[in-house]
Design an enzyme around this catalytic site. Structure first.
Site: not given
Length: 163
Positions: A66, A119, A135
């Site tokens: 990510c 994340h 992502h």
């Protein structure tokens, strides 16, 4: 045998990404703001990785994590960010989710054990109240998701404007 393995891998990759919604061609879609010469190349570069498999530490079409996706995409706009999501979450200006626009970053805590931000995604589309971001996930690689999805809404921690 190698051909069979490659074929099976392609079927898995294509089927796992088949349920994700595609983002319209960024250069031709209407958006909530005018064309941005800094943001557009970043988003276009990120979208070019859609379907790339997940690889921890990856920053190429062979595999991407990510923060690697965000890192290389922002480099396309000649902006250098830290390499890991928790450090990226300290750059730019913190903004409310309601104020995010294309090119902004959204940060999440997806660990069941807690531990803070792990994340990051890049907002690629803002249409009305819907926010879509690109992502890389461990299970499906580089995909576009919606903040309307319950999982992402619950895991959301903050949004930041870097550009």
């Amino acid at each position: 045998m190698k051909l069979l393995t490659t074929s099976l891998l392609m079927v898995l990759v294509l089927s796992s990404c088949g349920s994700s919604k595609k983002v319209a061609d960024h250069s031709s879609k209407s958006s909530n703001h005018s064309k941005n010469k800094t943001v557009d190349p970043i988003i276009d570069h990120a979208i070019s990785f859609e379907g790339t498999p997940y690889r921890f530490g990856g920053t190429s079409k062979k595999g991407m994590d990510c923060s690697g996706l965000i890192y290389v995409s922002y480099l396309e706009g000649e902006i250098q960010l830290p390499r890991v999501s928790r450090d990226m979450a300290k750059t730019g200006k913190k903004i409310a989710l309601a104020d995010v626009r294309e090119g902004d970053l959204v940060f999440f805590s997806t660990s069941k054990k807690g531990g803070g931000i792990n994340h990051v995604g890049l907002v690629v589309e803002r249409k009305g109240g819907q926010i879509r971001f690109i992502h890389s996930t461990t299970s499906r690689g580089v995909i576009v998701s919606s903040m309307d999805e319950n999982y992402w809404r619950k895991a959301f921690v903050q949004a930041r404007k870097v550009i």
